[in-house]
Enzyme design. Structure first.
Site: not given
Length: 521
Positions: A85, A217-218, A339, A345, A352, A379, A387
């Site tokens: 590790s 809303t919605h 782009s 663009k 994003e 353990y 980790k």
């Protein structure tokens, strides 16, 4: 007949094999004859023997593990690669050295090592820490993890005194102690980033005083709200995020050190001394729980996941608002990308990716929940897998918070575009219903009256404030001249007065609160 010795048996077998492997002429009537395989050439046998000898020599050259007393052979290279590790837990080196300093000092005070040995250990740990920070330390996979790398390096450096450091300590309690210290430090960094984003959002709100935007809303237009009110909603979410992390920090701030493998120790250690030295509230009460508990990191990753969801929602809103369809915000070039094929663009890529990276943070939590779900006490080596999800979660959430603050500092709200968009959607309809309630009309009745008023507007292609009083009275006699004081988005916003609402005075009070709390000058 006397039994054959091993050497004579081998000689006889080789003799018989050589006789039977000689080519023979096929007998009459035999359908076919298979040519025997040739014996390996002497050169090939020599190469194989040399490879075997080299492998044996390499096996003998391997460093004996610090736990290797009862083992007669080393682990294979594949096992060593699979179980190491150090490739990721070297991140804990500062916490490991901090814990070892506290442990060595406690052992010396309790008479379990001399003061001279303690001083040698502390000096050696200081030198190792400097070596790591200067990039000179060699991390060795054969030493498995950060704990054994540092302990073995300390032994190489100061000799016998280093062998006393692991007295009354197991890697089980050592790893848990290091990890709790690391999580504690990580929480402090994340909370600081949350505060920075909150400040950025409040400053953005202060720059846009009085700007009304459609509330949704919605994802359908609902009521007019002040932009400041909407931005402060995210500040409130972030405040809860910080609170969850600080609550988590308080619960995880207990020391497992001295719990050893699982049962504690019969040696006269002082767990309260090491707990105080490391800034913990107290030692954990139960040694079995101390080494097996990973609630502290599960809670931490859960808090990170909720924060990530909040940032993702902010990202989604700003990505939508930056589109041509909305056009409510324009990000500066410094927080936008283009782009590779479409020259026109200008993309809000940072937000994003904030939206996308929330999936990583949530996935890190799910990974660790799955690791822990079937583990018996105490353990288990599975817990080595705690980790990497935590490291990834912290790194990702820190980046998300940083870039969100950068974005907030580099966007402009297109006020004219927003104002032109406000008439659509009859945003003042609920305020008109409140007007009728104030006239003594039951709310359900007023709801129906306003619904019919909106239907009339739709048929005429106009807004509620465009209807003549005569037209309104054909729907309800309760409408009067003062109705126009409630119509239009500006009038509607002025009528909000409840605590926490989007009314101008209410929002000003909220802003004052956050300016004071966040110490914004």
């Amino acid at each position: 007949m006397e039994s054959l010795t091993s050497a004579s048996s081998t000689s006889l077998l080789l003799s018989l094999r050589s006789q039977f492997s000689k080519p023979r002429t096929p007998s009459v009537g035999l359908t076919h004859w298979v040519k025997p395989k040739p014996k390996p050439k002497l050169e090939v046998r020599c190469v194989l023997e040399a490879m075997n000898n080299a492998s044996a020599a390499a096996e003998n050259d391997k460093e004996v593990k610090l736990w290797g007393g009862r083992f007669e052979e080393s682990v294979t290279d594949a096992v060593e690669r699979f179980t190491e590790s150090i490739s990721f837990d070297k991140e804990l080196y500062k916490q490991d050295i901090m814990g070892s300093r506290a442990h060595a000092s406690m052992l010396a005070k309790q008479g379990l090592m001399s003061m001279s040995d303690r001083d040698s250990i502390l000096q050696g740990l200081d030198e190792i820490e400097r070596s790591i920070e200067n990039g000179e330390f060699v991390w060795r996979t054969d030493r498995e993890d950060v704990h054994m790398n540092i302990e073995a390096a300390l032994t190489d450096k100061i000799g016998e005194p280093a062998k006393k450091l692991h007295t009354a300590r197991s890697r089980n309690d050592q790893a848990s102690t290091d990890f709790r210290l690391w999580c504690r430090d990580a929480i402090d960094k994340i909370v600081a980033r949350i505060r920075h984003l909150q400040v950025s959002m409040v400053i953005l709100a202060l720059k846009n005083e009085g700007l009304i935007v459609p509330g949704y809303t919605h994802l359908q237009r609902a009521q007019p709200v002040l932009l400041q009110h909407l931005l402060l909603a995210y500040v409130e979410q972030l405040e809860r995020d910080a609170g969850r992390l600080l609550d988590c920090r308080a619960r995880q701030n207990f020391s497992p050190l001295g719990a050893c493998a699982l049962a504690g120790t019969g040696l006269p250690i002082d767990r309260f001394m090491t707990s105080d030295a490391l800034g913990f509230t107290a030692p954990m009460r139960n040694s079995i729980d101390a080494v097996s508990d990973r609630d502290f990191v599960l809670e931490f990753l859960s808090a990170n996941s909720i924060t990530a969801v909040h940032l993702s929602r902010l990202g989604e809103e700003w990505v939508l608002w930056a589109s041509e369809e909305f056009g409510f915000i324009t990000p500066s070039d410094s927080v936008s990308t283009g782009s590779s094929i479409m020259p026109q663009k200008k993309n809000p890529d940072p937000m994003e990716l904030v939206r996308g990276k929330s999936a990583r943070v949530i996935g890190d939590l799910v990974t660790l929940l799955t690791v822990c779900k079937g583990l018996p006490l105490a353990y288990n080596r599975d817990l080595q897998e705690d980790k990497e999800p935590a490291f990834d979660s912290v790194k990702t959430i820190l980046g998300m918070l940083e870039v969100s603050a950068e974005f907030a500092q580099n966007i402009t709200f297109n006020q004219e575009r927003i104002r032109k968009s406000l008439p659509a959607g009859h945003l003042d309809a609920t305020t008109l219903a409140d007007y009728l309630v104030k006239k003594g009309v039951p709310f359900r009745t007023s709801h129906d009256i306003v619904g019919r008023s909106v239907a009339l507007c739709v048929s005429k292609g106009c807004q509620l404030q465009d209807l003549h009083l005569k037209e309104l009275r054909t729907i309800s006699p309760f409408f009067d001249e003062d109705v126009y004081e409630f119509l239009g988005v500006e009038n509607a916003v002025k009528k909000f007065s409840s605590y926490g609402s989007t009314g101008s005075e209410c929002v000003a009070s909220q802003l004052d609160y956050w300016v004071t709390k966040l110490e914004i000058k």
